[in-house]
Design an enzyme around this catalytic site. Structure first.
Site, PDB file in Angstrom:
ATOM      1  N   ARG A  36       0.888  -1.156  -0.064  1.00 30.90           N
ATOM      2  CA  ARG A  36      -0.077  -0.036  -0.046  1.00 30.90           C
ATOM      3  C   ARG A  36       0.809   1.236   0.010  1.00 30.90           C
ATOM      4  NH1 ARG A  36      -2.190   1.387   6.012  1.00 30.90           N
ATOM      5  NH2 ARG A  36      -0.653   0.360   7.415  1.00 30.90           N
ATOM      6  N   SER A  63      -5.053   4.999   5.952  1.00 34.68           N
ATOM      7  CA  SER A  63      -4.368   4.141   5.736  1.00 34.68           C
ATOM      8  C   SER A  63      -4.606   3.338   4.163  1.00 34.68           C
ATOM      9  CB  SER A  63      -5.541   2.512   6.404  1.00 34.68           C
ATOM     10  OG  SER A  63      -6.604   3.319   7.512  1.00 34.68           O
ATOM     11  N   GLU A  84     -19.581   4.083   0.517  1.00 36.91           N
ATOM     12  CA  GLU A  84     -18.612   2.903  -1.141  1.00 36.91           C
ATOM     13  C   GLU A  84     -19.345   2.886  -1.921  1.00 36.91           C
ATOM     14  OE1 GLU A  84     -18.427   2.071   2.182  1.00 36.91           O
ATOM     15  OE2 GLU A  84     -16.979   2.550   3.037  1.00 36.91           O
ATOM     16  N   PHE A 109     -14.190  -3.640   1.880  1.00 36.39           N
ATOM     17  CA  PHE A 109     -15.770  -2.638   1.881  1.00 36.39           C
ATOM     18  C   PHE A 109     -15.542  -2.549   0.255  1.00 36.39           C
ATOM     19  CE2 PHE A 109     -13.456  -0.846   6.079  1.00 36.39           C
ATOM     20  CZ  PHE A 109     -14.731  -2.139   6.691  1.00 36.39           C
ATOM     21  N   HIS A 134      -5.567  -4.081   2.511  1.00 37.73           N
ATOM     22  CA  HIS A 134      -6.262  -4.313   3.893  1.00 37.73           C
ATOM     23  C   HIS A 134      -6.385  -5.634   3.057  1.00 37.73           C
ATOM     24  CE1 HIS A 134      -5.048  -0.225   5.459  1.00 37.73           C
ATOM     25  NE2 HIS A 134      -4.930  -0.801   6.595  1.00 37.73           N
ATOM     26  N   ASP A 142      -7.251  -7.440  13.490  1.00 36.63           N
ATOM     27  CA  ASP A 142      -8.815  -6.851  13.662  1.00 36.63           C
ATOM     28  C   ASP A 142     -10.322  -7.967  12.584  1.00 36.63           C
ATOM     29  OD1 ASP A 142      -8.731  -3.989  12.961  1.00 36.63           O
ATOM     30  OD2 ASP A 142      -8.562  -3.277  10.858  1.00 36.63           O
ATOM     31  N   ARG A 192      -1.883  -4.337   3.716  1.00 40.49           N
ATOM     32  CA  ARG A 192      -1.551  -3.444   5.011  1.00 40.49           C
ATOM     33  C   ARG A 192      -0.162  -3.796   5.419  1.00 40.49           C
ATOM     34  NH1 ARG A 192      -4.126  -3.273  10.310  1.00 40.49           N
ATOM     35  NH2 ARG A 192      -3.848  -5.413  10.791  1.00 40.49           N
TER      36      ARG A 192
END
Lengths: 338, 277
Positions: A36, A63, A84, A109, A134, A142, A192
């Site tokens: 990323r 992020s 989104e 997402f 991610h 997470d 990530r």
């Protein structure tokens, strides 16, 4: 020969790290860098080169790293908030107006807007580059809600879409540049977690062309993303056991490099695929589709076996859910036994 | 106040279009008459009074944009585009047929079409992108987007609504074709939109509410001065199936073609409307 190649690649790896340090914008962590990081860095460079480039995010710019673009080009950056569907629909409207559009959020997402992406971006072949960061269970602590393991599968089904997952930060930079020059929609899958650097500054990346990292004659591992490094380690372990195993990095999962896939299957007759993604619909499926039509042969898929993971470190999860180098190695050995 | 002669002429035109809508759907044996008949007065005023578009140059960069977010109401849209000269009139009778230019729901490949609809709510989001691009490029064009009241049940409508006010898109004009009926019944029974004007106002929009079948009010609303820094919505109170007694407010004619008997009756009703005017 292969041992010498490995030594050379380790040497080159050191020089990549040096190269990145000189560039100064990428954070290094124990010799590993997250893919990323390339997103924000290259987005800024592309933005400098072309005033027609715009970027959007859905409140995750720190992020996804799109905030680097936001800082330099605030007038060309749009934070769409946590929305989104509107992110993708707005991206499409900008692209229809002639903009080169980068839209980023977490991989998981982005899936929420799938039907918007299908009906407005894919259907109209609009120039929107979706970046999902991610991705995979490597995202870690997470937990299930954040670990996208179906994104490759769903984006692969969209006509006109390119689907790309770089194996390291160097490749991610190349992918960003080449996707920016490709007129059409794409999905770029980034991580990530910092991962090993496998390429050097002289790397010649070609969108749609497989990247042969290691040659071999007994078996081939087609891998993508973080599993490329795991597969290289697996091949190294197998080498110690007297097995010659090729590792081919499939960064462009769609359109897939049919010729290279068939060439290595023909040469080795034993095919293992490796991905941090559900084995249904991902790289394993893509390879099986190619070989089913062109060169049926023995095959085994390493990946998430149609289940979700849990919280934990990426490394722990890879060990528990069967994605570590050890698991890739075992898959090759099992296949060679048959 | 709107020009009386102009209003009368546009009303007559809109009623002619009603006949064409019915003919197009009857010929195709499929399509959406209800929403086409409710939107047609506003669409007629837009295309024959307001929009800066060039039929001979559909991709003209400075054109006003029109987004039919309620894409199922394509018959109303197509008859207007044909009358403006974007494509030949005979294309209308190939609506929904294989190899036709006129797809069931609009596609960008059709001259004059700015948005490929068919999935509700998405035109609102797309319009945010068009309006942002207009601002970025310092263009004068206005983006018009037509949505429905049933469509307003889609969450993305409100995501886009928030974004339009947040980005101060005063180059965006939404038109709510509030025809009161959706596929399975009255909108207030299926999922009540409530007080639309208050909702849009609360979302930061400049709201104008009109009778969407009164050509004077339509013209006045379209010609009204826009508010700087705010998007505008024209809430057009309409009747689904307007002009055909047995289609009016009848959800059965949301997406169904009339049979021969119904078609003849409907045409006769519109003819008498035209004679009366």
């Amino acid at each position: 020969m292969v041992g010498a190649q490995f030594a050379l690649s380790m040497l080159l790896k050191k020089s990549y790290i040096k190269f990145i340090n000189m560039a100064g914008t990428v954070v290094k962590q124990e010799g590993k860098v997250a893919t990323r990081e390339a997103y924000g860095k290259v987005l800024v460079e592309i933005g400098r080169k072309n005033p027609n480039v715009v970027a959007l995010d859905a409140d995750l710019s720190d992020s996804t790293k799109s905030e680097m673009f936001q800082k330099e080009f605030p007038e060309r950056f749009f934070n769409m908030g946590i929305a989104e569907q509107n992110l993708m629909g707005t991206a499409a409207g900008l692209a229809a107006s002639g903009k080169i559009v980068f839209a980023s959020t977490f991989a998981i997402f982005s899936e929420r807007a799938f039907e918007v992406v299908r009906n407005v971006i894919s259907r109209n072949k609009l120039n929107v580059k979706i970046t999902g960061t991610h991705a995979g269970i490597i995202t870690g602590s997470d937990g299930k809600s954040a670990q996208a393991i179906e994104d490759i599968s769903i984006y692969r089904t969209l006509p006109n879409f390119y689907v790309v997952q770089p194996a390291d930060v160097i490749e991610a930079e190349h992918a960003m540049w080449q996707l920016s020059e490709h007129n059409g929609p794409s999905y770029l899958r980034l991580l990530r977690e910092p991962t090993a650097i496998l390429h050097d500054a002289g790397y010649r990346f070609q969108l749609g062309k497989a990247d042969v990292l290691r040659d071999g004659k007994d078996a081939v591992i087609f891998a993508t993303g973080a599993l490329v490094a795991e597969s290289l380690n697996a091949a190294e372990m197998l080498q110690a056991e007297g097995r010659s195993v090729a590792v081919v990095n499939i960064h462009t999962i769609k359109p897939i490099d049919v010729n290279s896939v068939v060439e290595f299957a023909r040469k080795t007759k034993h095919v293992v695929t490796a991905e941090d993604h559900n084995i249904i619909g991902g790289l394993g499926s893509a390879i099986a589709e190619v070989l089913g039509e062109h060169y049926p042969c023995k095959m085994k898929r390493v990946g998430m076996h149609d289940r979700y993971a849990e919280s934990g470190s990426g490394e722990e999860l890879y060990k528990k859910y069967g994605l570590s180098a050890e698991h890739v190695k075992d898959a090759v050995k099992e296949l060679l036994k048959k | 106040m709107a020009d009386l002669h102009l209003a009368k002429e546009l009303q007559r035109k809109a009623n002619q279009f009603r006949k064409e809508i019915l003919e197009v759907i009857y010929t195709a044996k499929a399509g959406h008459p209800g929403g086409s008949l409710s939107e047609i007065d506003v669409l007629t005023a837009l295309y024959f009074h307001k929009l800066k578009v060039r039929a001979a140059e559909p991709e003209w960069a400075d054109r006003d944009r029109f987004v039919l977010s309620k894409g199922h109401a394509s018959p109303g849209y197509y008859v207007v585009l044909a009358a403006k000269g974007f494509f030949a009139h005979e294309e209308l009778l190939k609506f929904r047929k294989i190899n036709s230019m006129l797809q069931g729901h609009p596609e960008l490949s059709t001259p004059g079409v700015d948005f490929a609809g068919g999935s509700l709510g998405q035109g609102m989001a797309f319009s945010i992108g068009l309006a942002l691009a207009g601002k970025l490029d310092n263009k004068e064009y206005i983006v018009y987007v037509m949505i429905g009241d049933g469509e307003s049940q889609e969450g993305v409508v409100w995501e886009a609504s928030m974004a339009a006010a947040h980005f101060k898109l005063d180059n965006l004009v939404a038109i709510l074709d509030k025809n009161q009926v959706q596929q399975t019944g009255k909108t207030k029974d299926v999922m009540d939109l409530g007080d639309a004007a208050s909702k849009w106002k609360a979302f930061g929009w400049h709201v104008i509410e009109i009778d969407g079948h009164d050509m004077h009010q339509i013209l006045d609303a379209l010609d009204a001065k826009r508010v700087q820094g705010k998007p505008t919505i024209i809430i057009a109170n309409t009747i689904k199936g307007k002009g055909v007694s047995f289609m009016e407010l009848n959800h059965k004619f949301h997406g169904k073609a009339p049979n021969e008997e119904e078609y003849k009756k409907a045409i006769a009703e519109i003819d008498s409307l035209i004679t009366e005017s």
